[in-house]
Design a protein around this motif. Sequence first.
Motif, PDB file in Angstrom:
ATOM      1  N   PHE A 161      -4.017  -1.279  -8.655  1.00 44.56           N
ATOM      2  CA  PHE A 161      -3.717  -0.677  -7.599  1.00 44.56           C
ATOM      3  C   PHE A 161      -3.907   0.523  -7.298  1.00 44.56           C
ATOM      4  O   PHE A 161      -2.939   0.537  -8.557  1.00 44.56           O
ATOM      5  CB  PHE A 161      -2.868  -1.519  -6.246  1.00 44.56           C
ATOM      6  CG  PHE A 161      -2.562  -2.833  -6.123  1.00 44.56           C
ATOM      7  CD1 PHE A 161      -4.292  -3.012  -5.563  1.00 44.56           C
ATOM      8  CD2 PHE A 161      -1.642  -3.675  -5.804  1.00 44.56           C
ATOM      9  CE1 PHE A 161      -4.615  -4.224  -4.701  1.00 44.56           C
ATOM     10  CE2 PHE A 161      -1.942  -5.048  -6.076  1.00 44.56           C
ATOM     11  CZ  PHE A 161      -3.386  -5.362  -5.701  1.00 44.56           C
ATOM     12  N   ASP A 163      -2.532   2.309  -4.787  1.00 43.58           N
ATOM     13  CA  ASP A 163      -1.886   3.004  -3.987  1.00 43.58           C
ATOM     14  C   ASP A 163      -0.163   2.027  -4.175  1.00 43.58           C
ATOM     15  O   ASP A 163      -0.170   1.037  -3.600  1.00 43.58           O
ATOM     16  CB  ASP A 163      -2.611   3.226  -2.669  1.00 43.58           C
ATOM     17  CG  ASP A 163      -3.065   1.382  -2.010  1.00 43.58           C
ATOM     18  OD1 ASP A 163      -3.426   0.957  -3.282  1.00 43.58           O
ATOM     19  OD2 ASP A 163      -3.496   1.000  -1.134  1.00 43.58           O
ATOM     20  N   SER A 166       2.413   0.709  -1.511  1.00 43.29           N
ATOM     21  CA  SER A 166       1.842   0.139  -1.047  1.00 43.29           C
ATOM     22  C   SER A 166       1.778  -1.482  -1.561  1.00 43.29           C
ATOM     23  O   SER A 166       1.233  -2.076  -0.091  1.00 43.29           O
ATOM     24  CB  SER A 166       1.429   0.738   1.128  1.00 43.29           C
ATOM     25  OG  SER A 166       0.318   1.077   0.277  1.00 43.29           O
ATOM     26  N   ARG A 167       1.119  -1.233  -1.293  1.00 43.67           N
ATOM     27  CA  ARG A 167       0.882  -2.704  -2.398  1.00 43.67           C
ATOM     28  C   ARG A 167       1.751  -3.775  -3.247  1.00 43.67           C
ATOM     29  O   ARG A 167       2.949  -3.347  -3.727  1.00 43.67           O
ATOM     30  CB  ARG A 167      -0.486  -2.278  -3.249  1.00 43.67           C
ATOM     31  CG  ARG A 167      -1.590  -2.176  -2.321  1.00 43.67           C
ATOM     32  CD  ARG A 167      -2.149  -2.847  -2.034  1.00 43.67           C
ATOM     33  NE  ARG A 167      -3.460  -2.511  -1.236  1.00 43.67           N
ATOM     34  CZ  ARG A 167      -4.853  -2.930  -0.694  1.00 43.67           C
ATOM     35  NH1 ARG A 167      -4.284  -4.187  -0.838  1.00 43.67           N
ATOM     36  NH2 ARG A 167      -5.752  -2.883  -0.194  1.00 43.67           N
ATOM     37  N   TYR A 168       1.468  -5.095  -3.747  1.00 37.44           N
ATOM     38  CA  TYR A 168       2.972  -5.771  -3.825  1.00 37.44           C
ATOM     39  C   TYR A 168       2.508  -5.462  -5.704  1.00 37.44           C
ATOM     40  O   TYR A 168       1.591  -6.461  -6.275  1.00 37.44           O
ATOM     41  CB  TYR A 168       2.311  -7.037  -3.330  1.00 37.44           C
ATOM     42  CG  TYR A 168       2.932  -8.051  -4.068  1.00 37.44           C
ATOM     43  CD1 TYR A 168       4.863  -7.732  -4.228  1.00 37.44           C
ATOM     44  CD2 TYR A 168       2.734  -9.214  -5.021  1.00 37.44           C
ATOM     45  CE1 TYR A 168       4.982  -9.518  -4.788  1.00 37.44           C
ATOM     46  CE2 TYR A 168       3.332 -10.028  -5.865  1.00 37.44           C
ATOM     47  CZ  TYR A 168       4.456 -10.346  -5.622  1.00 37.44           C
ATOM     48  OH  TYR A 168       5.300 -10.869  -6.527  1.00 37.44           O
ATOM     49  N   TYR A 211       9.105  -6.593   0.528  1.00 36.99           N
ATOM     50  CA  TYR A 211       8.734  -7.873   1.600  1.00 36.99           C
ATOM     51  C   TYR A 211       9.501  -9.027   1.637  1.00 36.99           C
ATOM     52  O   TYR A 211       9.359  -9.662   1.262  1.00 36.99           O
ATOM     53  CB  TYR A 211       7.661  -7.916  -0.056  1.00 36.99           C
ATOM     54  CG  TYR A 211       6.711  -7.291  -0.423  1.00 36.99           C
ATOM     55  CD1 TYR A 211       5.439  -7.427   1.181  1.00 36.99           C
ATOM     56  CD2 TYR A 211       6.352  -6.579  -1.159  1.00 36.99           C
ATOM     57  CE1 TYR A 211       4.005  -6.534   0.543  1.00 36.99           C
ATOM     58  CE2 TYR A 211       5.186  -5.535  -1.425  1.00 36.99           C
ATOM     59  CZ  TYR A 211       4.286  -6.320  -0.417  1.00 36.99           C
ATOM     60  OH  TYR A 211       3.071  -4.775  -0.561  1.00 36.99           O
ATOM     61  N   LYS A 357       1.948 -10.655   3.812  1.00 33.87           N
ATOM     62  CA  LYS A 357       1.291  -9.436   3.712  1.00 33.87           C
ATOM     63  C   LYS A 357       0.573  -9.015   2.699  1.00 33.87           C
ATOM     64  O   LYS A 357      -0.403  -7.950   2.977  1.00 33.87           O
ATOM     65  CB  LYS A 357       2.969  -7.987   3.638  1.00 33.87           C
ATOM     66  CG  LYS A 357       3.662  -8.756   4.702  1.00 33.87           C
ATOM     67  CD  LYS A 357       3.406  -7.418   5.234  1.00 33.87           C
ATOM     68  CE  LYS A 357       4.398  -7.355   6.778  1.00 33.87           C
ATOM     69  NZ  LYS A 357       5.455  -6.952   6.364  1.00 33.87           N
ATOM     70  N   THR A 358       0.841  -9.998   1.398  1.00 33.36           N
ATOM     71  CA  THR A 358      -0.718  -9.926   1.040  1.00 33.36           C
ATOM     72  C   THR A 358      -1.753 -10.026   1.479  1.00 33.36           C
ATOM     73  O   THR A 358      -3.017  -9.804   0.833  1.00 33.36           O
ATOM     74  CB  THR A 358      -0.448 -10.710  -0.669  1.00 33.36           C
ATOM     75  OG1 THR A 358       0.210 -11.738  -0.080  1.00 33.36           O
ATOM     76  CG2 THR A 358       0.936  -9.802  -0.972  1.00 33.36           C
ATOM     77  N   GLU A 360      -3.110  -9.625   4.273  1.00 29.16           N
ATOM     78  CA  GLU A 360      -3.241  -8.648   4.726  1.00 29.16           C
ATOM     79  C   GLU A 360      -3.640  -8.305   4.889  1.00 29.16           C
ATOM     80  O   GLU A 360      -5.073  -6.753   5.075  1.00 29.16           O
ATOM     81  CB  GLU A 360      -1.981  -8.650   6.125  1.00 29.16           C
ATOM     82  CG  GLU A 360      -2.003  -7.342   7.087  1.00 29.16           C
ATOM     83  CD  GLU A 360      -0.922  -7.182   7.086  1.00 29.16           C
ATOM     84  OE1 GLU A 360      -0.765  -5.788   7.935  1.00 29.16           O
ATOM     85  OE2 GLU A 360       0.221  -7.416   7.734  1.00 29.16           O
ATOM     86  N   GLN A 361      -2.933  -7.761   3.556  1.00 24.78           N
ATOM     87  CA  GLN A 361      -3.930  -6.078   2.529  1.00 24.78           C
ATOM     88  C   GLN A 361      -4.879  -6.160   1.854  1.00 24.78           C
ATOM     89  O   GLN A 361      -5.556  -5.385   2.078  1.00 24.78           O
ATOM     90  CB  GLN A 361      -2.638  -5.809   1.167  1.00 24.78           C
ATOM     91  CG  GLN A 361      -0.897  -5.273   1.809  1.00 24.78           C
ATOM     92  CD  GLN A 361       0.115  -6.076   0.430  1.00 24.78           C
ATOM     93  OE1 GLN A 361      -0.769  -5.738  -0.125  1.00 24.78           O
ATOM     94  NE2 GLN A 361       0.569  -4.706   1.299  1.00 24.78           N
ATOM     95  N   ARG A 362      -5.846  -7.523   2.104  1.00 20.74           N
ATOM     96  CA  ARG A 362      -6.871  -7.834   1.317  1.00 20.74           C
ATOM     97  C   ARG A 362      -7.642  -7.550   2.524  1.00 20.74           C
ATOM     98  O   ARG A 362      -9.642  -8.489   2.393  1.00 20.74           O
ATOM     99  CB  ARG A 362      -6.805  -8.189   0.368  1.00 20.74           C
ATOM    100  CG  ARG A 362      -6.707 -10.157   0.497  1.00 20.74           C
ATOM    101  CD  ARG A 362      -6.715 -11.147  -0.602  1.00 20.74           C
ATOM    102  NE  ARG A 362      -6.564 -12.423  -0.807  1.00 20.74           N
ATOM    103  CZ  ARG A 362      -5.201 -12.941  -0.675  1.00 20.74           C
ATOM    104  NH1 ARG A 362      -4.639 -12.218  -1.457  1.00 20.74           N
ATOM    105  NH2 ARG A 362      -5.597 -14.471   0.132  1.00 20.74           N
TER     106      ARG A 362
END
Length: 477
Positions: A161, A163, A166-168, A211, A357-358, A360-362
């Motif tokens: 990533f 960013d 804001s990412r895991y 998280y 959350k992960t 949702e991120q992708r």
Amino acid sequence: MTNIRRNIFKASFLLGMMLFLFGCASYNDMIASYYKQVSSGNYTDAQKELEKNKLLQKPRNKLLFLMEKGKIGHLAGDYENSNRYFNEADQLLENGMGGAMDAVVGTLVNPMTQSYKGEDFEKFMIHYYKALNYVYLNQTEDAIVEARRISLQSQEQGDKFNDKDSRYSKDAFSLMLQGLIYERDGDVNNAFIAYRNAAEVYLKSKDQTYYGVKMPLELKQDVLRMADKNGFTAELSRFEELFGMKYEQKNEPEGGALIFFWENGLAPVKKQEELFFSLIKGSNGDLFFTNLGGTIVIPFNHAYSNSNFSLNGVESLRATYPKYVAQTPYYSGATLANGQQTFSFEKAEDINELAFKTLEQRFMKEMGKVLTRLAVKKSAEYVLRQSAKGNGKDGKDNSLLEGLGIGMQLYSLLSEKADTRNWQSLPAQISYTRIPLKKGPNTITLSLKNAGGADETKTIEVNGTGKLQFYNYSTLR
């Protein structure tokens, strides 16, 4: 030719119905008997269910099978066999899975037919269980190797990533575990580095929460204690200021200390949800997908299309996507006592939050692939139907093309299925506490608050050796 069209339609309908019926069942439904044994604590029966489950025996589900076998072996106390399966899973991940044919299958049918490659947090959890297994087997060097591999996994994850904030991109819990393993081995320098790295993850996050996990007070104390042990006065002062707390030196417990991990509840399960989109051409000629309310806008990926792609054939699109459904844990709280003091647990890893959350991120990236794939299929159906009409005008029998068009339409509609697979036996949350030990025998009491509000207790005996020890306890229901 009419018979050919009828036969194609019948075959397509039967295949479509088979896919539809199969598609109605989620992965959780298809391994329900195994899952029931896990949550009941019947680990021997759970192993038998794993061995006879036909879905988990399929090559595309090999990683899931290995992770579940490793976890059940760990729960049953068979640490050596547990790590045999976890090591095989690790090797599978390192060698890579899938390939061109795997991608083609996923495109033509659905993602559920591809090799399962694992969620990022699932890969970190492999290290957690492997490290504990090595500790319990008194294989200290192997536990240290596993601790070092956590750094490599973090680096690999971070490289994915741009960013990272804001990412895991890092797993704070794994870094804390790394520090604990180093501390157990007496390597105070690497212990400090690992604790510091974990703390930095929290410090860079909003409200020092990563998280769903607030930075544990225990971690802050570990950072300060290791900075002091190493003589890093500047680092000690810096973190005292960052944490807003003053470090006070204390004598080490004569019997050492016990790090107690409480694994509570079961990870969320994946279900399938349906979403409807339209493909629209913008004012500048670009194509994009939008849902009915216009709240989601996803660009069309032209890499998946060709010169035969027709926008006329694409109207509304029914897309499927996985969604997590959380499971309420049976136990709501716990404390740990050594006969003199009672200690509260602090949350260290929230699998529920990570899962939601992960995914949702992708969403945007993966839904873009799904929609583009569906649009290309719909366009191909349209071209086929138009060809059939053209042949009819020339006086030729178009039954075959028409039948193929109907069959393709049915197949595309009914084969669409979201990937609802995940590592089901993971806990919903992991909490931990550090409890001092006296030299020699120690009686440690775990008190659990159940769904009815009543207290349940479990007693374990620990021999205080002067060193740091680990213990994990699972309440997977």
